[in-house]
Enzyme design. Structure first.
Site: not given
Length: 447
Positions: A133, A164, A353, A381
Site C-alpha cells: 500500500h 484523493d 479516497h 504503508e
C-alpha cells in the site's frame, strides 16, 4: 509532547529541509493525471512509479504508453513500476474469473521494443493479510505523492473520478531516499519478481522468501542520513510502516496527541484503530476542535446500488457507516457543543479516497494509510510528514482543505445516519448473519 510517549518519535525524526516554492498541491485528479504525464515526458534520469496497481484500462494504457515513449526518447532513463504482486494477478472484485493485470503487462512488454519493468511486491502470501500500500511517484528529483492508484477513476480519464490528495515536491534528498528504498529494500529482494515477463513463479513457491521479506520490512526504514534533526524551518520526513507498533502508526498517534487547537482527519473507510480512538478522545478532553471527513456510503468505491444484484463486497460501505454511527452516538455531546465535527463527502456519482491529517497550523501528514486496523498492522504503508513551524504553507493548506470541505455535509446527530432497518434487504440480512455468528469484530480487523 505529552509524557505518555516515553520514547517519542516526533522530536527525533530526521527531515529534509524544504522550501515553500518547492511544494505544489494539485487541485483535482485530472490535474494529477496531466502532471504525471508531463513529468514522465520531461524525465531525463529516472522514473519510479509505486502504487497498489496499474490497471488495464484507458488511463493505465496512457501511463504505460508514456513510459515506453519516454524510454524510447531517452534510452538511458532508469524506469521501474512497482505494484502489489497478488493484486496484479487477479481480476476485479465481482467481475468473475479474469487473468489480472499481469497478463496485460506481459502483452505490452512483448509488443514494445523498449523495456518498462513492472515489479510485483508480495507483502504476504494472501492478499487478505497484507498488500503493498506504498505510495509515491519519483521522477528525476521530484516526488508526486498521492493515495491514488493508476486507473480511469483515480486519474479522471472518463466521466467519473475518485477524489484523493495530490502533492508535488521538488526535493532531491527526498527523491533519493524513496528511490533507495524501492531499489534496495523492494526490487532487490528474492521475493520480488517482474510481472511483465512470462513464466511467473507461484506464490506458494515464494512462501519462504516472502516470510523473510516481511521480516526485513518490519525493520526497514527510509534512509534519512542526509537529513537533519531539530530543523526549525519547513521540512519533510518520509515514514514507513508495516506490522504492529510501526513508525508510521506511532507518529500518527503522536501527531494527534500533540494537537492543541485544531485537528483534521480524512479517511475513506471509517474503522479507526483503538489507539487512534483513544488519542482522539484525549484530544477532545483537552479542548481540541476535531474535524473528521469520511465518504458517504454511496461515495465508497465498494458501493453497489440496491438495484444491482447483491454481492458480499457491497456490504462494506454499510459496515463503515455502522461504525461511524456508533462513534457519533458515543460522542454526541462533543458533536452538540461543536468540538467534534463529522463530515460526509458526496459529489454526484464520484467516490472519495482521501487520507491524511492536519495538526494545528504546523503539521500536515500525506499518506495512503486508511487509519484502520488493517493499515496499522497488515499492509506496507508510507507517508510524508511536513513540518511547518513558521506557517509558510498556510495559504495552500487552507485552499486544499476548502476544496475538500466543499462537497461535505456535517452530521448533527448520530440519528442522521441510517441503521440496519433502512438498508436494502439483502445487505441487512447479510449484516445480521455476520453479527449473529460474531465475526463482525474479525471483519473490522482486516477490512
Amino acid at each position: 509532547m505529552p509524557s505518555l510517549f516515553k520514547r517519542s518519535l516526533l522530536p527525533k525524526l530526521r527531515s529534509f529541509p524544504l522550501s515553500a516554492d518547492a511544494l505544489s498541491i494539485l487541485p483535482s485528479p485530472a490535474d494529477f493525471r496531466r502532471c504525471l504525464l508531463e513529468q514522465i515526458a520531461g524525465a531525463r534520469h529516472r522514473i519510479t512509479l509505486v502504487a497498489l496497481y496499474l490497471q488495464q484500462d484507458e488511463a493505465g494504457q496512457e501511463i504505460l504508453d508514456a513510459l515506453h515513449a519516454a524510454k524510447a526518447a531517452h534510452p538511458e532513463l532508469e524506469i521501474a513500476v512497482v505494484v502489489d504482486w497478488l493484486r496484479a494477478q487477479r481480476g476485479l472484485i465481482g467481475a468473475g474469473k479474469q487473468p489480472g493485470n499481469a497478463a496485460w503487462y506481459q502483452a505490452q512488454t512483448a509488443a514494445h521494443d523498449t523495456q518498462v519493468p513492472i515489479y510485483g511486491v508480495p507483502v504476504q502470501t494472501r492478499e487478505l493479510f497484507g498488500v503493498l500500500h506504498l505510495k509515491g511517484f519519483i521522477v528525476d528529483d521530484c516526488v508526486i505523492y498521492s493515495g491514488a492508484s493508476l486507473n480511469n477513476v483515480y486519474l479522471h480519464k472518463l466521466d467519473k473520478y475518485r477524489f484523493d490528495r495530490y502533492h508535488l515536491l521538488h526535493n532531491k534528498p527526498l527523491a533519493d531516499s524513496m528511490q533507495h528504498f524501492v531499489q534496495h529494500d523492494l526490487i532487490e529482494s528474492k521475493a520480488v519478481h517482474r510481472l511483465d515477463l512470462p513464466t511467473l513463479p507461484t506464490t506458494r513457491s515464494l512462501r519462504s522468501a516472502i516470510g523473510d521479506f516481511r521480516s526485513h520490512l518490519k525493520k526497514a526504514s527510509y534512509d534519512t542520513s542526509a537529513g537533519t534533526v531539530g530543523h526549525f524551518g519547513l521540512s519533510v520526513s518520509p515514514l514507513l510502516g508495516v506490522g504492529k507498533n510501526n513508525q508510521l502508526s506511532r507518529v500518527i498517534c503522536e501527531l494527534i496527541a500533540s494537537s492543541q487547537q485544531q485537528l483534521t482527519i480524512c479517511t475513506p473507510y471509517f474503522n479507526l484503530p483503538l489507539p487512534v480512538t483513544r488519542e482522539i478522545n484525549r484530544a477532545l478532553e483537552r479542548g481540541v476542535r476535531i474535524d473528521i471527513v469520511v465518504g458517504d456510503k454511496t461515495a465508497n468505491d465498494f458501493y453497489i446500488p440496491p438495484s444491482e444484484p447483491f454481492r458480499v463486497i457491497a456490504a462494506l460501505p454499510y459496515l463503515y457507516e455502522l461504525s461511524l454511527r456508533r462513534f457519533a452516538k458515543s460522542h454526541q455531546r462533543m458533536i452538540d457543543n461543536g468540538l467534534l465535527n463529522l463530515h460526509l463527502w458526496r459529489e454526484g456519482d464520484n467516490t472519495y479516497h482521501l487520507k491524511g491529517m492536519w495538526v494545528d497550523d504546523r503539521y500536515t501528514l500525506l499518506t495512503g494509510n486508511n487509519l484502520n486496523p488493517r493499515a496499522f498492522r497488515l499492509d506496507l504503508e508510507n507517508g510524508l510528514l511536513i513540518d511547518d513551524p513558521r506557517r509558510e504553507l498556510l495559504e495552500p493548506r487552507s485552499k486544499e482543505l476548502e476544496a475538500i470541505f466543499a462537497h461535505t455535509q456535517r452530521i448533527d446527530n448520530f440519528k442522521d445516519l441510517e441503521t440496519l432497518a433502512d438498508y436494502p434487504p439483502a445487505v441487512a440480512k447479510f449484516l445480521r448473519r455476520v453479527s449473529r455468528v460474531r465475526i463482525e469484530r474479525l471483519l473490522y480487523r482486516i477490512l
